[in-house]
Write an enzyme that holds these catalytic residues in place. Structure first.
Site, PDB file in Angstrom:
ATOM      1  N   HIS A   1       0.846  -1.202   0.000  1.00  0.00           N
ATOM      2  CA  HIS A   1       0.000   0.000   0.000  1.00  0.00           C
ATOM      3  C   HIS A   1       0.881   1.253   0.000  1.00  0.00           C
ATOM      4  O   HIS A   1       0.622   2.207  -0.725  1.00  0.00           O
ATOM      5  CB  HIS A   1      -0.886   0.062   1.254  1.00  0.00           C
ATOM      6  CG  HIS A   1      -1.908  -1.040   1.374  1.00  0.00           C
ATOM      7  ND1 HIS A   1      -1.975  -1.873   2.452  1.00  0.00           N
ATOM      8  CD2 HIS A   1      -2.923  -1.418   0.554  1.00  0.00           C
ATOM      9  CE1 HIS A   1      -2.985  -2.728   2.308  1.00  0.00           C
ATOM     10  NE2 HIS A   1      -3.574  -2.474   1.161  1.00  0.00           N
TER      11      HIS A   1
ATOM     12  N   LYS B   1     -18.317  -5.332   6.512  1.00  0.00           N
ATOM     13  CA  LYS B   1     -17.071  -6.019   6.177  1.00  0.00           C
ATOM     14  C   LYS B   1     -16.345  -6.318   7.473  1.00  0.00           C
ATOM     15  O   LYS B   1     -16.089  -5.405   8.253  1.00  0.00           O
ATOM     16  CB  LYS B   1     -16.198  -5.070   5.340  1.00  0.00           C
ATOM     17  CG  LYS B   1     -15.802  -5.604   3.985  1.00  0.00           C
ATOM     18  CD  LYS B   1     -15.000  -4.582   3.239  1.00  0.00           C
ATOM     19  CE  LYS B   1     -14.331  -5.207   2.055  1.00  0.00           C
ATOM     20  NZ  LYS B   1     -13.670  -4.231   1.206  1.00  0.00           N
TER      21      LYS B   1
ATOM     22  N   ARG C   1      -3.020  -6.251  -8.524  1.00  0.00           N
ATOM     23  CA  ARG C   1      -2.056  -7.322  -8.259  1.00  0.00           C
ATOM     24  C   ARG C   1      -2.377  -8.469  -9.215  1.00  0.00           C
ATOM     25  O   ARG C   1      -2.184  -8.351 -10.406  1.00  0.00           O
ATOM     26  CB  ARG C   1      -2.159  -7.788  -6.804  1.00  0.00           C
ATOM     27  CG  ARG C   1      -1.587  -6.831  -5.802  1.00  0.00           C
ATOM     28  CD  ARG C   1      -1.985  -7.187  -4.409  1.00  0.00           C
ATOM     29  NE  ARG C   1      -3.441  -7.140  -4.299  1.00  0.00           N
ATOM     30  CZ  ARG C   1      -4.146  -7.424  -3.232  1.00  0.00           C
ATOM     31  NH1 ARG C   1      -3.533  -7.842  -2.154  1.00  0.00           N
ATOM     32  NH2 ARG C   1      -5.448  -7.312  -3.219  1.00  0.00           N
TER      33      ARG C   1
ATOM     34  N   SER D   1      -3.120  -8.104   2.855  1.00  0.00           N
ATOM     35  CA  SER D   1      -3.349  -7.932   4.293  1.00  0.00           C
ATOM     36  C   SER D   1      -3.891  -9.226   4.888  1.00  0.00           C
ATOM     37  O   SER D   1      -3.519  -9.615   5.994  1.00  0.00           O
ATOM     38  CB  SER D   1      -4.344  -6.792   4.534  1.00  0.00           C
ATOM     39  OG  SER D   1      -3.846  -5.588   4.010  1.00  0.00           O
TER      40      SER D   1
HETATM   41  P1  ADP Z   1     -10.167  -3.370  -0.210  1.00  0.00           P
HETATM   42  O1  ADP Z   1     -10.866  -4.197   0.807  1.00  0.00           O
HETATM   43  O2  ADP Z   1     -10.889  -2.102  -0.537  1.00  0.00           O
HETATM   44  O3  ADP Z   1      -9.693  -4.089  -1.432  1.00  0.00           O
HETATM   45  P2  ADP Z   1      -7.386  -3.324   0.615  1.00  0.00           P
HETATM   46  O4  ADP Z   1      -6.795  -2.642   1.799  1.00  0.00           O
HETATM   47  O5  ADP Z   1      -7.266  -4.799   0.536  1.00  0.00           O
HETATM   48  O6  ADP Z   1      -8.885  -2.829   0.589  1.00  0.00           O
HETATM   49  O7  ADP Z   1      -6.772  -2.706  -0.710  1.00  0.00           O
HETATM   50  C1  ADP Z   1      -6.811  -1.339  -0.984  1.00  0.00           C
HETATM   51  C2  ADP Z   1      -6.122  -1.102  -2.308  1.00  0.00           C
HETATM   52  O8  ADP Z   1      -4.743  -1.412  -2.170  1.00  0.00           O
HETATM   53  C3  ADP Z   1      -6.626  -1.982  -3.450  1.00  0.00           C
HETATM   54  O9  ADP Z   1      -6.599  -1.239  -4.650  1.00  0.00           O
HETATM   55  C4  ADP Z   1      -5.640  -3.096  -3.499  1.00  0.00           C
HETATM   56  O10 ADP Z   1      -5.524  -3.660  -4.794  1.00  0.00           O
HETATM   57  C5  ADP Z   1      -4.365  -2.371  -3.120  1.00  0.00           C
HETATM   58  N1  ADP Z   1      -3.392  -3.300  -2.555  1.00  0.00           N
HETATM   59  C6  ADP Z   1      -3.624  -4.312  -1.698  1.00  0.00           C
HETATM   60  N2  ADP Z   1      -2.479  -4.995  -1.452  1.00  0.00           N
HETATM   61  C7  ADP Z   1      -1.522  -4.411  -2.191  1.00  0.00           C
HETATM   62  C8  ADP Z   1      -0.128  -4.674  -2.421  1.00  0.00           C
HETATM   63  N3  ADP Z   1       0.472  -5.706  -1.884  1.00  0.00           N
HETATM   64  N4  ADP Z   1       0.551  -3.856  -3.256  1.00  0.00           N
HETATM   65  C9  ADP Z   1      -0.083  -2.825  -3.833  1.00  0.00           C
HETATM   66  N5  ADP Z   1      -1.370  -2.545  -3.690  1.00  0.00           N
HETATM   67  C10 ADP Z   1      -2.096  -3.314  -2.883  1.00  0.00           C
END
Ligand code: ADP
Length: 161
Positions: A17, A41, A90, A128
């Site tokens: 992130h 969620k 991803r 995550s």
């Molecule tokens: P959501 O539940 O809205 O998908 P996340 O926190 O899982 O929330 O993801 C938020 C954003 O960050 C999404 O666009 C996701 O693709 C991106 N993201 C999640 N993991 C990674 C990562 N390892 N590298 C880059 N971007 C990521």
């Protein structure tokens, strides 16, 4: 001023992130990282903890703000005068979900644009949920998150047992 909103659960924030926010901060005048507070969620960390951890992780970026929102993302974006959503891609499976979300968001808010940034190759498999699983089994997650995040996760998971 060009503003983009980067929404997500960030439960918890990872280096993947952070990489996206750093890159977005170079592309836009201002980036608002918006942490979703969606009771439907199931999240491990409460929203205020997720916000605090993001603020620490992103403190070095002057044009980045961390906020929280509930309800529709498009309503939040409008309220912040912002018509650009950043998300990250991803694996292949992300594409389908992101495409669907961007279509619905455009239906709800014509003119809003979703920009997809490619995840850096070193974070392609990082999620995550995987980290929560690893941490709950006693795995060392320190290479993917900052120390505060690792601590918060371990403490929370210990509470839950
Ligand atoms: P959501 O539940 O809205 O998908 P996340 O926190 O899982 O929330 O993801 C938020 C954003 O960050 C999404 O666009 C996701 O693709 C991106 N993201 C999640 N993991 C990674 C990562 N390892 N590298 C880059 N971007 C990521």
């Amino acid at each position: 001023m060009r503003t983009a909103v980067y929404p997500g659960s960030f439960d918890p924030v990872t280096h993947g992130h952070r990489d996206i926010v750093e890159r977005a901060a170079r592309l836009f005048d201002r980036v608002i990282v918006a942490v979703g507070d969606n009771p439907r969620k199931k999240q491990l960390l409460p929203v205020d903890v997720r916000v605090d951890l993001l603020r620490e992780e992103l403190a070095h970026l002057e044009n980045v703000e961390v906020d929280q929102f509930s309800g529709l993302l498009v309503d939040y974006a409008k309220s912040r005068d912002c018509a650009i959503i950043i998300r990250a891609l991803r694996a292949m499976s992300d594409f389908d979900a992101e495409f669907q979300m961007s279509v619905f968001n455009t239906e709800l808010f014509p003119g809003i644009e979703t920009l997809l940034l490619m995840t850096d190759k070193q974070y392609f498999y990082l999620s995550s949920s995987m980290l929560k699983e690893l941490s709950s089994q006693g795995g060392d997650i320190s290479r993917w998150v900052c120390p505060k995040v690792a601590e918060a996760l371990a403490a929370k998971l210990k509470d839950e047992v």
